[in-house]
Design an enzyme around this catalytic site. Structure first.
Site, PDB file in Angstrom:
ATOM      1  N   TRP A  82      38.853  28.220  37.867  1.00 44.97           N
ATOM      2  CA  TRP A  82      37.442  27.831  37.688  1.00 44.97           C
ATOM      3  C   TRP A  82      36.965  26.886  38.786  1.00 44.97           C
ATOM      4  CZ3 TRP A  82      36.962  26.531  31.704  1.00 44.97           C
ATOM      5  CH2 TRP A  82      37.197  27.706  30.973  1.00 44.97           C
ATOM      6  N   LYS A  83      37.876  26.335  39.573  1.00 43.43           N
ATOM      7  CA  LYS A  83      37.517  25.334  40.591  1.00 43.43           C
ATOM      8  C   LYS A  83      36.720  24.203  39.906  1.00 43.43           C
ATOM      9  CE  LYS A  83      37.952  28.934  43.988  1.00 43.43           C
ATOM     10  NZ  LYS A  83      37.591  29.508  45.278  1.00 43.43           N
ATOM     11  N   GLU A 142      41.619  25.392  49.442  1.00 42.11           N
ATOM     12  CA  GLU A 142      40.596  24.339  49.410  1.00 42.11           C
ATOM     13  C   GLU A 142      41.247  22.956  49.433  1.00 42.11           C
ATOM     14  OE1 GLU A 142      38.444  25.948  46.061  1.00 42.11           O
ATOM     15  OE2 GLU A 142      37.899  27.644  47.337  1.00 42.11           O
ATOM     16  N   SER A 176      37.592  37.115  46.284  1.00 37.81           N
ATOM     17  CA  SER A 176      36.503  38.030  45.906  1.00 37.81           C
ATOM     18  C   SER A 176      36.965  39.176  45.008  1.00 37.81           C
ATOM     19  CB  SER A 176      35.791  38.559  47.160  1.00 37.81           C
ATOM     20  OG  SER A 176      35.183  37.495  47.871  1.00 37.81           O
ATOM     21  N   GLY A 223      38.408  33.648  41.377  1.00 43.22           N
ATOM     22  CA  GLY A 223      37.523  32.483  41.365  1.00 43.22           C
ATOM     23  C   GLY A 223      36.236  32.787  40.616  1.00 43.22           C
ATOM     24  N   GLY A 224      35.190  33.101  41.360  1.00 45.37           N
ATOM     25  CA  GLY A 224      33.847  33.268  40.796  1.00 45.37           C
ATOM     26  C   GLY A 224      33.791  34.172  39.571  1.00 45.37           C
TER      27      GLY A 224
HETATM   28  O1  LIG Z   1      39.953  30.957  45.682  1.00 48.18           O
HETATM   29  C1  LIG Z   1      39.952  31.848  44.854  1.00 48.18           C
HETATM   30  C2  LIG Z   1      40.759  31.736  43.628  1.00 48.18           C
HETATM   31  O2  LIG Z   1      41.671  30.693  43.714  1.00 48.18           O
HETATM   32  C3  LIG Z   1      39.113  33.064  45.026  1.00 48.18           C
HETATM   33  O3  LIG Z   1      37.794  32.748  44.777  1.00 48.18           O
HETATM   34  P1  LIG Z   1      36.712  33.939  44.668  1.00 48.18           P
HETATM   35  O4  LIG Z   1      37.277  34.942  43.685  1.00 48.18           O
HETATM   36  O5  LIG Z   1      35.470  33.272  44.181  1.00 48.18           O
HETATM   37  O6  LIG Z   1      36.605  34.538  46.041  1.00 48.18           O
END
Ligand SMILES: O=C(CO)COP(=O)(O)O
Length: 260
Positions: free
Chosen positions: A11-12, A102, A218, A239-240
């Site tokens: 989820w960041k 990140e 993605s 992620g998203g």
């Molecule tokens: O960094 C990610 C999961 O840790 C990938 O993010 P996205 O799926 O938003 O590209």
């Protein structure tokens, strides 16, 4: 060896603890129990959500697991702002992400720090999801295999075969994260196969054959099927798309082998 796919939703820094409860409940509702025989599904919320997620999962007897986005290399003491693996284990976490790009980029985490965090996770019975991945300039030079293998070896240096058997690897090309530019299935397979070959050198062929290697960048319900169909790709770090429970349930179901 057959490896059960793992879909992990990172989820960041999104969703507060109240939103987290709603998302977990919607996810559980959208993903019938029968799928969990074929896929492991985990959510990786911010630290401040973990207690609420634990309560939701335990209270409703959900089959979803959860984990944290980072862990301190230390176990306790004067480390302001750090979170100990002991605390995460006490909260019922199964996984912890270490070395996400990140954190490597924004927080300057080196392979040595990632290794120390991986060891901390293992000390506390958590499964580290160790992240590696190349930036765009490396991809354009065509040196992504050597780059990722070097990052892997640096992040796992000195771990025993028994320790290696307990980890998960996530290959996340930085240029594919949050950009909508997903790697082709062949791109993902190329690096994941090289990762497995390197794991075989570090821990032996049997250990390497049992380690789950995820692709991240993605991933959505539109592309997850062809990605996890690759022989060395055993799931996804999402992620998203993990912030939307119906979408995350749909992509988890596809990874389990069938649409909802
Ligand atoms: O960094 C990610 C999961 O840790 C990938 O993010 P996205 O799926 O938003 O590209």
């Amino acid at each position: 060896m057959s490896r059960k796919p793992l879909i992990a939703g990172n989820w960041k820094m999104n969703l507060n603890h109240l939103e987290a409860i709603a998302v977990v409940q919607k996810l559980a509702f959208a993903l019938p129990e029968k799928y969990f025989a074929h896929v492991d599904v985990t959510v990786i919320p911010p630290f401040t959500d973990l207690r609420s997620v634990q309560t939701a999962v335990d209270g409703d007897g959900l089959l979803i697991t959860y984990g944290a986005q980072d862990v301190s290399p230390y176990d306790s003491g004067a480390y302001t702002g750090d979170i100990s693996g002991a605390f995460l284990a006490k909260l019922g976490c199964t996984f912890v992400v270490v070395g996400h790009s990140e954190r490597r980029t924004i927080h300057g985490e080196s392979d040595e720090i990632v290794l120390a965090k991986t060891k901390a996770a293992l000390r506390h019975g958590l499964t580290p999801i160790v992240c590696i991945g190349e930036g765009l300039e490396i991809r354009e030079q065509g040196t992504q295999v050597a780059y990722n293998v070097a990052q892997l070896e640096g992040s796992l240096a000195g771990l025993t075969a028994d320790e290696l058997a307990k980890i998960v690897i996530a290959y996340e090309p930085v240029w594919a994260i949050g950009t909508g530019k997903v790697a082709t299935p062949a791109d993902a397979q190329e690096v994941c196969a090289a990762v497995r070959a390197s794991l075989a050198e570090l821990g032996g062929a049997d250990v390497a054959a049992g380690i789950r290697i995820l692709y991240g960048g993605s991933v959505s319900s539109k592309n997850v099927g062809e990605i996890v169909a690759q022989s060395d790709v055993d799931g996804a770090l999402v992620g998203g798309a993990s912030l939307k429970p119906e979408e995350f349930a749909a992509l988890s179901a596809i990874a389990a082998g069938g649409p909802l």
